[in-house]
Design a protein around this motif. Structure first.
Motif, PDB file in Angstrom:
ATOM      1  N   GLY A  27      32.631  44.044  42.654  1.00 38.06           N
ATOM      2  CA  GLY A  27      32.803  42.796  41.931  1.00 38.06           C
ATOM      3  C   GLY A  27      32.756  43.019  40.445  1.00 38.06           C
ATOM      4  N   GLY A  28      33.157  41.991  39.728  1.00 42.92           N
ATOM      5  CA  GLY A  28      33.151  42.082  38.279  1.00 42.92           C
ATOM      6  C   GLY A  28      33.504  40.760  37.641  1.00 42.92           C
ATOM      7  N   VAL A  29      33.741  40.847  36.354  1.00 38.34           N
ATOM      8  CA  VAL A  29      34.122  39.689  35.558  1.00 38.34           C
ATOM      9  C   VAL A  29      35.313  40.085  34.697  1.00 38.34           C
ATOM     10  N   SER A  30      36.284  39.203  34.604  1.00 40.65           N
ATOM     11  CA  SER A  30      37.429  39.417  33.731  1.00 40.65           C
ATOM     12  C   SER A  30      37.445  38.346  32.661  1.00 40.65           C
ATOM     13  N   VAL A  31      37.855  38.760  31.470  1.00 46.82           N
ATOM     14  CA  VAL A  31      37.956  37.855  30.326  1.00 46.82           C
ATOM     15  C   VAL A  31      39.421  37.786  29.922  1.00 46.82           C
ATOM     16  N   LEU A  32      39.936  36.576  29.860  1.00 46.12           N
ATOM     17  CA  LEU A  32      41.308  36.349  29.403  1.00 46.12           C
ATOM     18  C   LEU A  32      41.241  35.600  28.080  1.00 46.12           C
ATOM     19  N   GLU A  33      41.821  36.168  27.043  1.00 45.90           N
ATOM     20  CA  GLU A  33      41.962  35.452  25.772  1.00 45.90           C
ATOM     21  C   GLU A  33      43.420  35.054  25.648  1.00 45.90           C
ATOM     22  N   THR A  34      43.640  33.825  25.229  1.00 45.28           N
ATOM     23  CA  THR A  34      45.006  33.318  25.188  1.00 45.28           C
ATOM     24  C   THR A  34      45.358  32.756  23.819  1.00 45.28           C
ATOM     25  N   ALA A  35      46.658  32.727  23.570  1.00 46.00           N
ATOM     26  CA  ALA A  35      47.216  32.081  22.384  1.00 46.00           C
ATOM     27  C   ALA A  35      48.645  31.690  22.726  1.00 46.00           C
ATOM     28  N   ASP A  36      49.010  30.496  22.364  1.00 44.37           N
ATOM     29  CA  ASP A  36      50.372  30.005  22.596  1.00 44.37           C
ATOM     30  C   ASP A  36      50.814  30.146  24.043  1.00 44.37           C
ATOM     31  N   GLY A  37      49.880  29.919  24.983  1.00 37.90           N
ATOM     32  CA  GLY A  37      50.219  29.918  26.400  1.00 37.90           C
ATOM     33  C   GLY A  37      50.383  31.285  27.029  1.00 37.90           C
ATOM     34  N   LYS A  38      50.047  32.350  26.305  1.00 33.03           N
ATOM     35  CA  LYS A  38      50.159  33.710  26.836  1.00 33.03           C
ATOM     36  C   LYS A  38      48.810  34.409  26.726  1.00 33.03           C
ATOM     37  N   ILE A  39      48.594  35.408  27.559  1.00 32.06           N
ATOM     38  CA  ILE A  39      47.381  36.215  27.497  1.00 32.06           C
ATOM     39  C   ILE A  39      47.563  37.243  26.390  1.00 32.06           C
ATOM     40  N   VAL A  40      46.661  37.223  25.410  1.00 31.48           N
ATOM     41  CA  VAL A  40      46.719  38.183  24.305  1.00 31.48           C
ATOM     42  C   VAL A  40      45.717  39.313  24.486  1.00 31.48           C
ATOM     43  N   ALA A  41      44.692  39.091  25.309  1.00 30.07           N
ATOM     44  CA  ALA A  41      43.724  40.144  25.609  1.00 30.07           C
ATOM     45  C   ALA A  41      43.186  39.937  27.016  1.00 30.07           C
ATOM     46  N   PHE A  42      43.144  41.010  27.770  1.00 32.93           N
ATOM     47  CA  PHE A  42      42.568  41.021  29.114  1.00 32.93           C
ATOM     48  C   PHE A  42      41.556  42.146  29.154  1.00 32.93           C
ATOM     49  N   ARG A  43      40.319  41.792  29.456  1.00 32.45           N
ATOM     50  CA  ARG A  43      39.256  42.779  29.617  1.00 32.45           C
ATOM     51  C   ARG A  43      38.557  42.490  30.934  1.00 32.45           C
ATOM     52  N   THR A  44      38.354  43.525  31.714  1.00 31.80           N
ATOM     53  CA  THR A  44      37.634  43.342  32.961  1.00 31.80           C
ATOM     54  C   THR A  44      36.500  44.349  33.019  1.00 31.80           C
ATOM     55  N   TYR A  45      35.384  43.907  33.602  1.00 32.37           N
ATOM     56  CA  TYR A  45      34.169  44.705  33.639  1.00 32.37           C
ATOM     57  C   TYR A  45      33.703  44.835  35.086  1.00 32.37           C
ATOM     58  N   PHE A  46      33.467  46.086  35.512  1.00 26.83           N
ATOM     59  CA  PHE A  46      32.963  46.359  36.846  1.00 26.83           C
ATOM     60  C   PHE A  46      32.332  47.742  36.842  1.00 26.83           C
ATOM     61  N   ASP A  47      31.576  48.037  37.879  1.00 24.42           N
ATOM     62  CA  ASP A  47      30.951  49.344  38.045  1.00 24.42           C
ATOM     63  C   ASP A  47      31.911  50.218  38.839  1.00 24.42           C
ATOM     64  N   SER A  48      32.532  51.190  38.178  1.00 24.51           N
ATOM     65  CA  SER A  48      33.522  52.039  38.844  1.00 24.51           C
ATOM     66  C   SER A  48      32.913  52.879  39.968  1.00 24.51           C
ATOM     67  N   ALA A  49      31.606  53.055  39.974  1.00 23.70           N
ATOM     68  CA  ALA A  49      30.956  53.823  41.039  1.00 23.70           C
ATOM     69  C   ALA A  49      31.053  53.114  42.391  1.00 23.70           C
ATOM     70  N   GLN A  50      31.366  51.825  42.396  1.00 22.16           N
ATOM     71  CA  GLN A  50      31.481  51.071  43.644  1.00 22.16           C
ATOM     72  C   GLN A  50      32.813  51.303  44.345  1.00 22.16           C
ATOM     73  N   ILE A  51      33.752  51.957  43.677  1.00 23.79           N
ATOM     74  CA  ILE A  51      35.070  52.231  44.253  1.00 23.79           C
ATOM     75  C   ILE A  51      35.041  53.648  44.822  1.00 23.79           C
ATOM     76  N   PRO A  52      35.578  53.869  46.033  1.00 23.42           N
ATOM     77  CA  PRO A  52      35.571  55.223  46.597  1.00 23.42           C
ATOM     78  C   PRO A  52      36.165  56.228  45.621  1.00 23.42           C
ATOM     79  N   ARG A  53      35.780  57.464  45.774  1.00 25.79           N
ATOM     80  CA  ARG A  53      36.214  58.541  44.893  1.00 25.79           C
ATOM     81  C   ARG A  53      37.721  58.471  44.651  1.00 25.79           C
ATOM     82  N   ALA A  54      38.062  58.516  43.397  1.00 22.84           N
ATOM     83  CA  ALA A  54      39.472  58.513  43.015  1.00 22.84           C
ATOM     84  C   ALA A  54      40.009  59.940  43.055  1.00 22.84           C
TER      85      ALA A  54
END
Length: 167
Positions: free
Chosen positions: A95-122
């Motif tokens: 699980g995690g949290v994503s942040v969307l910053e917008t301007a003029d109806g478009k996404i100008v910044a997307f940041r998502t935060y999660f613990d990568s250790a929770q995903i099986p070995r890449a």
């Protein structure tokens, strides 16, 4: 903003079910930035968004998001989520949290935060389709020359954590 957050969530569902990167990429501004704990695209815009989401989706056999909460203010949305799926037949949940910053109806910044250790070995990338079963691997290609892969990012993050830092 509510409409854009809802549109983003709908586009993410299309990405998970149909591997549709065009719909989600079209939500981003021409100078948008995207990042997660493993990769960052600064001012990459729609093309970077398409690459970011394509690499993300191709890394998983299957993935499904559950959205727990959406909080919105002027020009920003916070989306709490939980994902379940598999990589090379190995189940995962994170699980995690994503942040969307917008301007003029478009996404100008997307940041998502999660613990990568929770995903099986890449797996390291050796080019498109180089993963097990011919699938592309989770790749960190946001660097200008594409030199890093997820294993390198995870190793560096583990080293930083061992030194008392966090990446």
């Amino acid at each position: 903003m509510p409409a854009l957050a809802d549109t983003f969530i709908s586009a993410l569902h299309r990405l998970e079910s149909d591997r549709d990167t065009d719909t989600i990429a079209s939500l981003f501004a021409d100078d948008a930035s995207l990042s997660n704990p493993l990769v960052s695209y600064d001012d990459g815009g729609v093309d970077a968004a398409k690459t970011f989401w394509s690499h993300y989706r191709d890394a998983f056999d299957d993935i499904a998001f559950e959205f727990r909460a959406v909080t919105q203010a002027e020009g920003v949305a916070f989306i709490e989520w939980r994902s379940r799926g598999s990589i090379d037949g190995e189940a995962f949940e994170y699980g995690g949290v994503s942040v969307l910053e917008t301007a003029d109806g478009k996404i100008v910044a997307f940041r998502t935060y999660f613990d990568s250790a929770q995903i099986p070995r890449a797996h390291s990338t050796g080019g498109e389709g180089s993963g097990r079963g011919g699938k592309p691997e989770i790749a960190v290609t946001g660097k200008k020359n594409g030199e890093d892969d997820l294993e390198t990012a995870q190793r560096e993050a583990a080293e930083q954590r061992a030194k008392g830092g966090y990446s």
